[in-house]
Design an enzyme around this catalytic site. Structure first.
Site, mmCIF file in Angstrom:
data_model
loop_
_atom_site.group_PDB
_atom_site.id
_atom_site.type_symbol
_atom_site.label_atom_id
_atom_site.label_comp_id
_atom_site.label_asym_id
_atom_site.label_seq_id
_atom_site.Cartn_x
_atom_site.Cartn_y
_atom_site.Cartn_z
ATOM 1 N N THR A 61 32.561 51.446 50.578
ATOM 2 C CA THR A 61 31.442 50.811 49.794
ATOM 3 C C THR A 61 30.422 50.177 50.503
ATOM 4 O O THR A 61 29.562 49.810 49.917
ATOM 5 C CB THR A 61 32.450 49.998 48.663
ATOM 6 O OG1 THR A 61 33.438 49.206 49.532
ATOM 7 C CG2 THR A 61 33.277 50.637 47.427
ATOM 8 N N ASP A 75 35.070 45.176 41.768
ATOM 9 C CA ASP A 75 34.746 45.078 40.394
ATOM 10 C C ASP A 75 35.496 46.263 39.813
ATOM 11 O O ASP A 75 35.675 46.155 38.479
ATOM 12 C CB ASP A 75 33.262 45.446 40.348
ATOM 13 C CG ASP A 75 32.579 44.011 40.549
ATOM 14 O OD1 ASP A 75 33.183 42.771 40.049
ATOM 15 O OD2 ASP A 75 31.416 43.911 41.234
ATOM 16 N N SER A 89 34.343 39.443 42.347
ATOM 17 C CA SER A 89 34.972 40.532 43.292
ATOM 18 C C SER A 89 35.326 40.196 44.567
ATOM 19 O O SER A 89 36.350 40.841 44.953
ATOM 20 C CB SER A 89 34.001 41.834 43.115
ATOM 21 O OG SER A 89 32.813 41.376 44.029
ATOM 22 N N HIS A 90 34.935 38.988 45.145
ATOM 23 C CA HIS A 90 35.461 38.837 46.460
ATOM 24 C C HIS A 90 35.814 37.102 46.402
ATOM 25 O O HIS A 90 35.741 36.566 47.469
ATOM 26 C CB HIS A 90 34.460 39.025 47.450
ATOM 27 C CG HIS A 90 34.463 40.514 47.541
ATOM 28 N ND1 HIS A 90 33.729 41.165 46.670
ATOM 29 C CD2 HIS A 90 35.018 41.403 48.666
ATOM 30 C CE1 HIS A 90 33.784 42.436 47.246
ATOM 31 N NE2 HIS A 90 34.574 42.538 48.180
HETATM 32 P P1 NDP Z 1 26.041 43.207 42.812
HETATM 33 O O1 NDP Z 1 25.573 44.262 42.166
HETATM 34 O O2 NDP Z 1 26.441 42.099 41.997
HETATM 35 O O3 NDP Z 1 24.491 42.662 43.325
HETATM 36 C C1 NDP Z 1 23.799 42.983 44.361
HETATM 37 C C2 NDP Z 1 22.520 42.390 44.576
HETATM 38 O O4 NDP Z 1 21.476 42.650 43.559
HETATM 39 C C3 NDP Z 1 22.846 40.861 44.618
HETATM 40 O O5 NDP Z 1 22.221 40.249 45.803
HETATM 41 C C4 NDP Z 1 22.262 40.492 43.221
HETATM 42 O O6 NDP Z 1 21.776 38.903 43.500
HETATM 43 C C5 NDP Z 1 21.427 41.281 43.004
HETATM 44 N N1 NDP Z 1 20.978 41.705 41.602
HETATM 45 C C6 NDP Z 1 22.107 42.098 40.680
HETATM 46 N N2 NDP Z 1 21.542 42.252 39.587
HETATM 47 C C7 NDP Z 1 20.240 41.706 39.578
HETATM 48 C C8 NDP Z 1 19.189 41.628 38.744
HETATM 49 N N3 NDP Z 1 19.251 42.050 37.389
HETATM 50 N N4 NDP Z 1 17.760 41.330 39.189
HETATM 51 C C9 NDP Z 1 17.707 41.056 40.530
HETATM 52 N N5 NDP Z 1 18.634 40.931 41.449
HETATM 53 C C10 NDP Z 1 19.892 41.289 41.119
HETATM 54 O O7 NDP Z 1 26.637 43.243 44.041
HETATM 55 P P2 NDP Z 1 27.977 44.299 44.633
HETATM 56 O O8 NDP Z 1 28.856 44.410 43.306
HETATM 57 O O9 NDP Z 1 27.265 45.482 45.102
HETATM 58 O O10 NDP Z 1 28.636 43.650 45.992
HETATM 59 C C11 NDP Z 1 29.271 42.391 45.340
HETATM 60 C C12 NDP Z 1 29.869 41.878 46.719
HETATM 61 O O11 NDP Z 1 31.062 42.960 47.064
HETATM 62 C C13 NDP Z 1 28.733 41.632 47.996
HETATM 63 O O12 NDP Z 1 28.920 40.213 48.204
HETATM 64 C C14 NDP Z 1 29.347 42.387 49.099
HETATM 65 O O13 NDP Z 1 29.136 41.868 50.316
HETATM 66 C C15 NDP Z 1 30.852 42.628 48.568
HETATM 67 N N6 NDP Z 1 31.405 43.766 49.123
HETATM 68 C C16 NDP Z 1 32.170 43.717 50.291
HETATM 69 C C17 NDP Z 1 32.816 44.753 51.129
HETATM 70 C C18 NDP Z 1 33.538 44.498 52.178
HETATM 71 O O14 NDP Z 1 33.786 45.596 52.973
HETATM 72 N N7 NDP Z 1 33.732 43.467 52.731
HETATM 73 C C19 NDP Z 1 32.706 46.176 50.497
HETATM 74 C C20 NDP Z 1 31.805 46.232 49.303
HETATM 75 C C21 NDP Z 1 31.194 44.972 48.649
HETATM 76 P P3 NDP Z 1 22.758 37.752 42.516
HETATM 77 O O15 NDP Z 1 24.028 37.865 43.290
HETATM 78 O O16 NDP Z 1 22.098 36.488 42.664
HETATM 79 O O17 NDP Z 1 23.322 38.230 41.188
HETATM 80 O O1 PYC Z 2 34.952 45.547 46.771
HETATM 81 O O2 PYC Z 2 34.454 47.578 47.606
HETATM 82 C C1 PYC Z 2 34.838 46.284 47.812
HETATM 83 C C2 PYC Z 2 35.552 46.135 49.021
HETATM 84 C C3 PYC Z 2 35.981 46.894 50.149
HETATM 85 C C4 PYC Z 2 36.555 46.130 51.142
HETATM 86 C C5 PYC Z 2 36.435 44.714 50.532
HETATM 87 N N1 PYC Z 2 35.751 44.769 49.459
#
Ligand code: NDP
Ligand code: PYC
Length: 337
Positions: A160, A188, A47-48
């Site tokens: 988010t 995602d 996703s990033h």
């Molecule tokens: P995920 O839901 O994929 O994962 C969230 C956390 O939970 C991770 O640390 C992951 O570890 C852990 N995890 C997931 N599944 C399991 C499991 N079954 N057991 C144990 N741990 C688990 O992440 P998101 O989709 O919520 O976010 C993805 C990325 O998007 C992040 O890096 C976030 O910083 C980025 N983001 C950035 C934004 C921005 O504004 N810049 C906005 C929103 C999101 P692992 O990775 O090892 O699976």
């Molecule tokens: O995936 O939600 C997201 C997001 C927002 C800004 C950057 N990533």
């Protein structure tokens, strides 16, 4: 999907750096964005990863962000640094404040970096994992653009809003988690729409506020929901308060791209906290973290947060980063190589 190929981290980062430098970033900023994106791709966070290139380019072209901005760093208190990113990327502000932030955390036990007038479009854990490798407990929060309906509400207010946490451990790589406070990251949802996949139930609503599993309906006037109902909603609120109110950045609902067609990167703020665990009473701290992990393993936990990303990183070190061959060809063309 075309054939899959493998590229080294350095090759990918170099191609990305060239792309961003060719679209209005200084060499330094291009390198920082390229590093963040290559880490996300390498560690299996699609996703990033390179999926975000188009968003960076259209935003840079729109004039919404300054890819050459040099941040202004203000040492405002023994444990507090303020950074004005001057409408550039937070990555540049974090990089510029890094040594000062570490020195303050060592001297005072804690230190905060509050960045405003800034943009963040990447994964958060690459910002903080290096601090945990230097022995600190680190946290970061960044708000984004209003696309999440607060629990009990009927229109989007929150972004988010991810929260990332990292802590050193005695027996291996730092413990790291990094998660959006919405049921899914917006990235995602975009990937699901592209692949024609349904969202899990409870992730979002359509333009009429009705529950939907259709990613296009969420993106086209609908919205996401916080994870875990009122609990995720409170975390999203905390991220708005720390990422925007405390730093001096914009709230997610204040982001307005209407004058800049093509812009998709939120202009908000970022909060980073470092704690020196050597000041705590648990000695040594990293060994206490290891005890906790041992108990989790005894309880049957096979996968800790962050372990999937570390495993992807190890695979990439051995075999290269898996990429779709057409995506790689397009990226090389854009990079002029
Ligand atoms: P995920 O839901 O994929 O994962 C969230 C956390 O939970 C991770 O640390 C992951 O570890 C852990 N995890 C997931 N599944 C399991 C499991 N079954 N057991 C144990 N741990 C688990 O992440 P998101 O989709 O919520 O976010 C993805 C990325 O998007 C992040 O890096 C976030 O910083 C980025 N983001 C950035 C934004 C921005 O504004 N810049 C906005 C929103 C999101 P692992 O990775 O090892 O699976
Ligand atoms: O995936 O939600 C997201 C997001 C927002 C800004 C950057 N990533």
């Amino acid at each position: 999907m075309s054939e899959q190929i493998h590229v080294s981290f350095d090759e990918l980062r170099d191609a990305l750096r060239r792309v961003f430098a060719a679209h209005g970033c200084s060499d330094h900023v291009a390198g920082l964005i390229a590093e963040n994106m290559a880490i996300a791709e390498r560690d299996g966070a699609a996703s990033h990863g390179i999926f975000r290139v188009d968003g960076y380019i259209s935003t840079l072209k729109s004039g919404w962000v300054d890819g050459k901005a040099e941040p202004v760093i203000d040492d405002v208190a023994p444990g507090f640094i303020r950074a004005d990113a001057r409408n550039g990327f937070t990555l540049a502000a974090t990089d510029a404040a890094r040594h000062q932030l570490i020195a303050k955390a060592r001297e005072n036990g804690v230190a905060i970096l509050a960045i405003h007038n800034s943009q963040h479009f990447g994964a958060l854990w690459p910002d903080i994992e290096p601090f945990a490798r230097e022995g600190f407990v680190a946290m970061s929060m960044v708000n984004s653009m209003a696309c999440v309906v607060p629990y009990g509400g009927c229109k989007p207010v929150y972004g988010t809003n991810p929260l990332a946490f990292a802590a050193p451990r005695a027996g291996g790589d730092p413990v790291v988690f990094d998660q959006a406070s919405s049921a899914m990251a917006n990235g995602d949802v975009q990937i699901a729409a592209r692949e024609g996949e349904a969202l899990p139930p409870g992730a979002g609503v359509d333009a009429g506020g009705n529950p939907t599993t259709d990613p296009k309906a969420v993106l086209d006037g609908g919205a996401l929901l916080p994870f875990g109902g009122h609990k995720g909603s409170s975390i999203a609120m905390m991220v708005e308060i720390m990422g925007a109110a405390l730093t001096g950045g914009k709230f997610s609902f204040e982001v307005d791209w209407s004058e800049h067609p093509g812009a998709v990167i939120p202009h908000t703020g970022q909060f980073i906290l470092l704690i020196d665990p050597g000041q705590g009473a648990a000695r040594p701290f990293a060994a206490r973290v290891e005890e906790l992990i041992g108990r989790l393993r005894d309880a049957g936990v096979e996968r800790l947060p962050g372990e999937r990303r570390y495993a992807a990183r190890r695979r990439a070190a051995q075999h290269g980063i898996p990429l779709d061959a057409e995506d790689w060809a397009r990226l090389r063309e854009r990079a002029g190589i």
